[in-house]
Design a protein around this motif. Structure first.
Motif, PDB file in Angstrom:
ATOM      1  N   CYS A   1      40.152   2.317  59.591  1.00 20.51           N
ATOM      2  CA  CYS A   1      39.724   3.340  60.539  1.00 20.51           C
ATOM      3  C   CYS A   1      40.059   2.950  61.968  1.00 20.51           C
ATOM      4  O   CYS A   1      39.910   1.790  62.371  1.00 20.51           O
ATOM      5  CB  CYS A   1      38.217   3.568  60.403  1.00 20.51           C
TER       6      CYS A   1
ATOM      7  N   GLY B   1      34.289   7.695  58.743  1.00 15.83           N
ATOM      8  CA  GLY B   1      35.645   7.603  59.259  1.00 15.83           C
ATOM      9  C   GLY B   1      36.365   8.943  59.273  1.00 15.83           C
ATOM     10  O   GLY B   1      37.584   8.998  59.375  1.00 15.83           O
TER      11      GLY B   1
ATOM     12  N   GLU C   1      37.315   1.100  54.259  1.00 18.26           N
ATOM     13  CA  GLU C   1      37.624   2.163  55.220  1.00 18.26           C
ATOM     14  C   GLU C   1      37.457   1.664  56.648  1.00 18.26           C
ATOM     15  O   GLU C   1      38.182   2.100  57.548  1.00 18.26           O
ATOM     16  CB  GLU C   1      36.702   3.365  54.970  1.00 18.26           C
ATOM     17  N   GLU C   2      36.526   0.738  56.868  1.00 22.85           N
ATOM     18  CA  GLU C   2      36.326   0.188  58.197  1.00 22.85           C
ATOM     19  C   GLU C   2      37.577  -0.511  58.705  1.00 22.85           C
ATOM     20  O   GLU C   2      37.899  -0.466  59.887  1.00 22.85           O
ATOM     21  CB  GLU C   2      35.151  -0.798  58.182  1.00 22.85           C
TER      22      GLU C   2
ATOM     23  N   VAL D   1      32.162   4.823  61.087  1.00 24.79           N
ATOM     24  CA  VAL D   1      32.418   4.881  59.648  1.00 24.79           C
ATOM     25  C   VAL D   1      31.098   5.038  58.900  1.00 24.79           C
ATOM     26  O   VAL D   1      30.993   5.801  57.935  1.00 24.79           O
ATOM     27  CB  VAL D   1      33.153   3.606  59.170  1.00 24.79           C
TER      28      VAL D   1
END
Length: 554
Positions: A36, A48, A32-33, A43
């Motif tokens: 994002c 996020g 997700e980092e 996050v």
């Protein structure tokens, strides 16, 4: 006594499962980092803003359904001096989530804040925010200590294992997966923990009700009005003030915790944040029902027919342990192991949330905004991790102290209710509030709460409110007037009144502008200039009118 090997193995397997889920969630967090738009630290703190609706509902519910909620509700129902009517936790938390969804979720999420302290920082600056943040962080550390101490006592009772090992093991697991994946690890482990709490507690209920030591559980609907059900409790008119005070302390004080807003701010939209709150209100009430039943069963049990013997837990001063005692002595061994798993899950689901909430506020609102404004995102991540570790270790160390920590935690909850809650209302819903009003509300709320006394800390009340009594045994003065709520209301009214007065003084030159250390006049001027700029932008110019006319002709 020999260690319960089967139970110990079951608890270890449960902890390994939770840790594995936390590791898996940490990998999702890293993915997700990369996707994002925001920073990596965001996050970690708010996922996020991409936590799904279902996961958001479960993690919100699991945070509030902690060891204190499960064990405290059963204790209140069981205790002869209280009863069901004094088990205010389920009703209070329903009110918390309902009000949170109605009045707090949208203004917080729509402005894309990251922590609960962001609106204070934007309006009042760093110094006052740091001052306001201190009771919140202290309360979180003491909360960790209390829930670990409760878990240690429960495990030692059922597994015949030293509470020290239980406290250290639980703290280590929760700290590890919180460090690895931030909010993602916390949220996904909360899902599993919530399912485990729900299933295991409801499995225990039939075995408790059918125990040979339970001859009959009396329910109000089956009795004449002249007969009283002892576990239902009684609310006398002279005790109504205390009951209202405790209910509002839990309900409105719960709106002042960062753990609540961490989940609200992780939602993908304001609407999802509101739905999360309303859904959690339903689930938290349902999950309180098994504890009510366990408390009623324990109150109806003939403890002399069990290995526990006579006198019953209340007369031994062990009412606080009535839930694990009921599981230990009124159910088969494997059922009691399931019950201890439920308590462990409840404790960890609250502990990981508290660890991350404190770390988020310290890293963002103190370190990044005040101490080191040029700090990189990677540096903030390390501050979050270090703070999670320190808060966890601090809470674990205090967990060995015992009852004094619980007393301090209750007082910390009082301060959050009397100080932070009115501040939060005003900063979100009172446009005229300024630094002078906030400082005045802080002062009067704290002062009135201290002058009201606190038996848990040995503070003798200076102000005696109507209905006060002196305990015949200890001689301690007890307040039955809703003094906490009074302190909260005084603080709440002081903020807008003092803000308006300060604004009046400086704008009408009753005091020179050089005395305006908090910059009220400057803020008013900047606000007016921004308003004028917006009006100028909206007014059509001559060229705009000519262009519009040409477009119409064409």
């Amino acid at each position: 006594m020999a260690i319960n090997v089967v139970g110990l193995v079951a608890v270890v397997v449960f902890y390994v499962l939770i840790l594995a889920i936390g590791v898996w969630a940490s990998k999702k967090s890293k993915k997700e980092e990369k996707k994002c738009v925001g920073t990596k630290s965001e996050v970690t703190m708010v996922g996020g803003r991409n936590i799904s609706l279902l996961v958001g509902i479960f993690t919100m519910t699991a945070t509030w359904v902690g060891g204190g909620y499960i064990m405290g509700t059963a204790e209140a129902v069981y205790s002869p001096s209280q009863g069901l009517i004094w088990a205010t936790g389920p009703l209070a938390y329903v009110i918390t989530f309902f009000l949170g969804g109605m009045f707090f979720a949208k203004p917080m999420r729509s402005k894309r804040y990251v922590t609960m302290m962001d609106p204070f920082q934007h309006r009042y600056g760093n110094s006052f925010t740091t001052f306001l943040l201190l009771p919140a962080v202290i309360s979180d550390v003491l909360w960790v200590a209390c829930i670990l101490a409760a878990l240690g006592g429960t495990i030692s009772l059922i597994l015949d294992l030293s509470s020290t090992y239980a406290i250290i093991l639980s703290a280590a697991v929760a700290i590890t997966y919180t460090l690895l994946g931030g909010l993602y690890s916390v949220a996904y482990t909360d899902v599993i923990q919530l399912f485990f709490i729900f299933i295991s507690l409801w499995i225990c209920v039939p075995f408790l009700v059918l125990s040979p030591a339970i001859s009959e559980i009396k329910f109000p609907a089956l009795l004449n009005q002249s007969q009283q059900v002892h576990w239902m409790g009684e609310l006398k008119l002279e005790d109504a003030g205390k009951w209202i005070d405790e209910l509002l302390l839990l309900a409105l004080g719960g709106l002042s915790y960062q753990a609540l807003y961490q989940r609200i701010l992780s939602a993908s939209s304001s609407l999802q944040a509101q739905i999360t709150c309303f859904s959690a209100a339903v689930l938290v009430f349902i999950l309180g029902v098994p504890s009510v039943i366990i408390g009623a069963v324990a109150a109806s049990a003939d403890w002399n027919q069990t290995a526990y013997g006579y006198p019953p837990p209340f007369e031994r001063g062990e009412a606080g342990k009535v839930l694990p005692l009921a599981l230990q002595y009124l159910t088969p061994t494997w059922v009691s192991v399931l019950g201890i798993g439920a308590v462990a899950a409840a404790v960890m689901s609250s502990m990981d949330s508290v660890l991350l909430s404190s770390a988020s506020m310290i890293a963002r609102n103190i370190y990044k905004s005040t101490l080191r404004k040029q700090a990189s995102d990677k540096e903030c991540l390390w501050v979050i991790r270090l703070t999670v570790l320190l808060v966890g270790l601090g809470g674990m160390g205090l967990a060995f102290v015992g009852d004094s920590v619980f007393s301090l935690w209750l007082v910390g909850g009082d301060l959050i209710y009397c100080i932070i809650f009115p501040q939060l209302i005003c900063v979100l819903h009172c446009p005229c509030a300024n630094g002078y009003g906030a400082a005045t509300g802080y002062f009067f709320g704290t002062l009135l709460r201290i002058l009201s006394g606190e038996p848990l800390l040995g503070l003798t009340p200076v102000l005696l409110f109507p209905g006060w009594r002196k305990d015949e045994v200890t001689g301690v003065v007890l307040q039955y007037f809703p003094f906490r709520t009074l302190a909260m209301l005084v603080s709440l009214l002081s903020i807008p009144l003092a803000s308006y007065l300060a604004q009046l003084i400086f704008t009408h030159h009753l005091l020179p502008h050089t005395w305006d250390i908090l910059g009220v006049v400057k803020e008013e001027r900047e606000t007016a200039e921004m308003r004028d700029e917006n009006v100028e932008e909206k007014l059509p110019t001559a060229s705009d009118k000519l262009l519009a006319t040409t477009s119409t002709i064409c």
